[in-house]
Design a protein around this motif. Sequence first.
Motif, PDB file in Angstrom:
ATOM      1  N   LYS A 186       0.825  -1.217   0.000  1.00 17.42           N
ATOM      2  CA  LYS A 186       0.000   0.000   0.000  1.00 17.42           C
ATOM      3  C   LYS A 186       0.860   1.269   0.000  1.00 17.42           C
ATOM      4  CE  LYS A 186      -3.619   2.355   2.515  1.00 17.42           C
ATOM      5  NZ  LYS A 186      -4.376   2.490   3.739  1.00 17.42           N
ATOM      6  N   GLN A 187       1.910   1.264   0.776  1.00 11.53           N
ATOM      7  CA  GLN A 187       2.807   2.424   0.867  1.00 11.53           C
ATOM      8  C   GLN A 187       3.468   2.728  -0.483  1.00 11.53           C
ATOM      9  OE1 GLN A 187       3.764   3.130   4.424  1.00 11.53           O
ATOM     10  NE2 GLN A 187       4.474   5.142   3.850  1.00 11.53           N
ATOM     11  N   ILE A 188       3.919   1.699  -1.141  1.00 13.63           N
ATOM     12  CA  ILE A 188       4.567   1.868  -2.444  1.00 13.63           C
ATOM     13  C   ILE A 188       3.554   2.359  -3.469  1.00 13.63           C
ATOM     14  CG2 ILE A 188       5.704   0.664  -4.355  1.00 13.63           C
ATOM     15  CD1 ILE A 188       6.970  -1.172  -2.201  1.00 13.63           C
ATOM     16  N   LYS A 189       2.354   1.798  -3.437  1.00 13.19           N
ATOM     17  CA  LYS A 189       1.310   2.227  -4.367  1.00 13.19           C
ATOM     18  C   LYS A 189       0.957   3.694  -4.139  1.00 13.19           C
ATOM     19  CE  LYS A 189      -3.226   1.132  -6.249  1.00 13.19           C
ATOM     20  NZ  LYS A 189      -3.042   2.120  -7.248  1.00 13.19           N
ATOM     21  N   SER A 190       0.819   4.108  -2.906  1.00 19.14           N
ATOM     22  CA  SER A 190       0.518   5.506  -2.595  1.00 19.14           C
ATOM     23  C   SER A 190       1.610   6.433  -3.114  1.00 19.14           C
ATOM     24  CB  SER A 190       0.370   5.700  -1.084  1.00 19.14           C
ATOM     25  OG  SER A 190      -0.776   5.054  -0.623  1.00 19.14           O
ATOM     26  N   GLU A 191       2.836   6.050  -2.892  1.00 17.92           N
ATOM     27  CA  GLU A 191       3.967   6.857  -3.351  1.00 17.92           C
ATOM     28  C   GLU A 191       3.980   6.951  -4.877  1.00 17.92           C
ATOM     29  OE1 GLU A 191       6.852   9.407  -2.762  1.00 17.92           O
ATOM     30  OE2 GLU A 191       6.204   8.253  -1.014  1.00 17.92           O
ATOM     31  N   THR A 192       3.778   5.819  -5.521  1.00 14.43           N
ATOM     32  CA  THR A 192       3.775   5.772  -6.982  1.00 14.43           C
ATOM     33  C   THR A 192       2.638   6.602  -7.566  1.00 14.43           C
ATOM     34  OG1 THR A 192       4.744   3.564  -6.916  1.00 14.43           O
ATOM     35  CG2 THR A 192       3.706   4.237  -8.976  1.00 14.43           C
ATOM     36  N   ASP A 193       1.447   6.428  -7.020  1.00 16.27           N
ATOM     37  CA  ASP A 193       0.291   7.186  -7.505  1.00 16.27           C
ATOM     38  C   ASP A 193       0.494   8.690  -7.312  1.00 16.27           C
ATOM     39  OD1 ASP A 193      -0.944   4.827  -8.211  1.00 16.27           O
ATOM     40  OD2 ASP A 193      -2.316   4.800  -6.498  1.00 16.27           O
ATOM     41  N   TYR A 194       1.062   9.056  -6.186  1.00 14.95           N
ATOM     42  CA  TYR A 194       1.332  10.469  -5.928  1.00 14.95           C
ATOM     43  C   TYR A 194       2.335  11.022  -6.947  1.00 14.95           C
ATOM     44  CZ  TYR A 194       3.277  14.660  -3.867  1.00 14.95           C
ATOM     45  OH  TYR A 194       3.735  15.943  -3.686  1.00 14.95           O
ATOM     46  N   GLN A 195       3.426  10.307  -7.144  1.00 15.31           N
ATOM     47  CA  GLN A 195       4.471  10.782  -8.063  1.00 15.31           C
ATOM     48  C   GLN A 195       3.954  10.886  -9.499  1.00 15.31           C
ATOM     49  OE1 GLN A 195       7.406  12.045  -7.471  1.00 15.31           O
ATOM     50  NE2 GLN A 195       7.234  11.711  -5.275  1.00 15.31           N
ATOM     51  N   LEU A 196       3.165   9.917  -9.923  1.00 11.28           N
ATOM     52  CA  LEU A 196       2.585   9.977 -11.269  1.00 11.28           C
ATOM     53  C   LEU A 196       1.661  11.181 -11.416  1.00 11.28           C
ATOM     54  CD1 LEU A 196       1.779   6.212 -11.912  1.00 11.28           C
ATOM     55  CD2 LEU A 196       3.457   7.607 -13.116  1.00 11.28           C
ATOM     56  N   SER A 197       0.836  11.390 -10.435  1.00  9.70           N
ATOM     57  CA  SER A 197      -0.093  12.530 -10.462  1.00  9.70           C
ATOM     58  C   SER A 197       0.668  13.852 -10.431  1.00  9.70           C
ATOM     59  CB  SER A 197      -1.056  12.466  -9.275  1.00  9.70           C
ATOM     60  OG  SER A 197      -1.823  11.307  -9.327  1.00  9.70           O
ATOM     61  N   LEU A 198       1.668  13.921  -9.601  1.00 12.41           N
ATOM     62  CA  LEU A 198       2.464  15.144  -9.492  1.00 12.41           C
ATOM     63  C   LEU A 198       3.198  15.442 -10.804  1.00 12.41           C
ATOM     64  CD1 LEU A 198       3.271  17.407  -7.543  1.00 12.41           C
ATOM     65  CD2 LEU A 198       5.251  16.007  -6.930  1.00 12.41           C
ATOM     66  N   ASN A 199       3.731  14.428 -11.426  1.00 11.82           N
ATOM     67  CA  ASN A 199       4.418  14.630 -12.704  1.00 11.82           C
ATOM     68  C   ASN A 199       3.462  15.122 -13.781  1.00 11.82           C
ATOM     69  OD1 ASN A 199       7.037  14.043 -11.930  1.00 11.82           O
ATOM     70  ND2 ASN A 199       6.763  11.859 -12.275  1.00 11.82           N
ATOM     71  N   LEU A 200       2.261  14.625 -13.760  1.00 12.95           N
ATOM     72  CA  LEU A 200       1.252  15.107 -14.704  1.00 12.95           C
ATOM     73  C   LEU A 200       0.963  16.590 -14.454  1.00 12.95           C
ATOM     74  CD1 LEU A 200      -0.874  14.697 -16.904  1.00 12.95           C
ATOM     75  CD2 LEU A 200      -2.428  13.905 -15.128  1.00 12.95           C
ATOM     76  N   MET A 201       0.828  16.961 -13.192  1.00 15.05           N
ATOM     77  CA  MET A 201       0.556  18.360 -12.853  1.00 15.05           C
ATOM     78  C   MET A 201       1.744  19.258 -13.229  1.00 15.05           C
ATOM     79  SD  MET A 201      -2.502  18.351 -11.790  1.00 15.05           S
ATOM     80  CE  MET A 201      -2.856  16.866 -12.690  1.00 15.05           C
ATOM     81  N   LYS A 202       2.952  18.764 -13.054  1.00 14.37           N
ATOM     82  CA  LYS A 202       4.143  19.525 -13.456  1.00 14.37           C
ATOM     83  C   LYS A 202       4.157  19.755 -14.957  1.00 14.37           C
ATOM     84  CE  LYS A 202       7.241  18.195  -9.715  1.00 14.37           C
ATOM     85  NZ  LYS A 202       8.449  17.429  -9.355  1.00 14.37           N
ATOM     86  N   SER A 203       3.741  18.748 -15.677  1.00 13.48           N
ATOM     87  CA  SER A 203       3.670  18.878 -17.131  1.00 13.48           C
ATOM     88  C   SER A 203       2.642  19.945 -17.529  1.00 13.48           C
ATOM     89  CB  SER A 203       3.290  17.529 -17.748  1.00 13.48           C
ATOM     90  OG  SER A 203       3.122  17.630 -19.128  1.00 13.48           O
ATOM     91  N   LEU A 204       1.493  19.923 -16.884  1.00 10.94           N
ATOM     92  CA  LEU A 204       0.466  20.932 -17.159  1.00 10.94           C
ATOM     93  C   LEU A 204       0.961  22.329 -16.790  1.00 10.94           C
ATOM     94  CD1 LEU A 204      -2.742  19.058 -15.920  1.00 10.94           C
ATOM     95  CD2 LEU A 204      -2.023  19.443 -18.283  1.00 10.94           C
ATOM     96  N   LEU A 205       1.700  22.417 -15.709  1.00 12.31           N
ATOM     97  CA  LEU A 205       2.262  23.698 -15.291  1.00 12.31           C
ATOM     98  C   LEU A 205       3.271  24.206 -16.328  1.00 12.31           C
ATOM     99  CD1 LEU A 205       2.554  25.883 -13.082  1.00 12.31           C
ATOM    100  CD2 LEU A 205       4.345  24.436 -12.075  1.00 12.31           C
ATOM    101  N   SER A 206       4.129  23.334 -16.786  1.00 13.50           N
ATOM    102  CA  SER A 206       5.147  23.751 -17.758  1.00 13.50           C
ATOM    103  C   SER A 206       4.531  24.177 -19.097  1.00 13.50           C
ATOM    104  CB  SER A 206       6.172  22.642 -17.977  1.00 13.50           C
ATOM    105  OG  SER A 206       5.607  21.577 -18.694  1.00 13.50           O
ATOM    106  N   LYS A 207       3.368  23.637 -19.393  1.00 11.21           N
ATOM    107  CA  LYS A 207       2.659  24.015 -20.627  1.00 11.21           C
ATOM    108  C   LYS A 207       1.726  25.204 -20.408  1.00 11.21           C
ATOM    109  CE  LYS A 207       2.910  19.385 -22.439  1.00 11.21           C
ATOM    110  NZ  LYS A 207       2.208  18.151 -22.744  1.00 11.21           N
TER     111      LYS A 207
END
Length: 56
Positions: free
Chosen positions: A3-24
């Motif tokens: 569960k801990q790894i999944k939470s971390e992974t899901d967070y990082q994926l979501s954050l990277n998507l938001m960073k991409s939207l920010l950069s665009k």
Amino acid sequence: MDKQIKSETDYQLSLNLMKSLLSKKLLTLEEFEDIKKKLLKKYQPYISTLLENKLD
């Protein structure tokens, strides 16, 4: 998957998507920061939370 790894992974994926939207320029910095706080609250990723607190 742990569960801990999944939470971390899901967070990082979501954050990277938001960073991409920010950069665009599809998100403002204020919107990005707000979403980041919501993602931290939703996923409660242990490692990212520690790193986030260390940077403050």
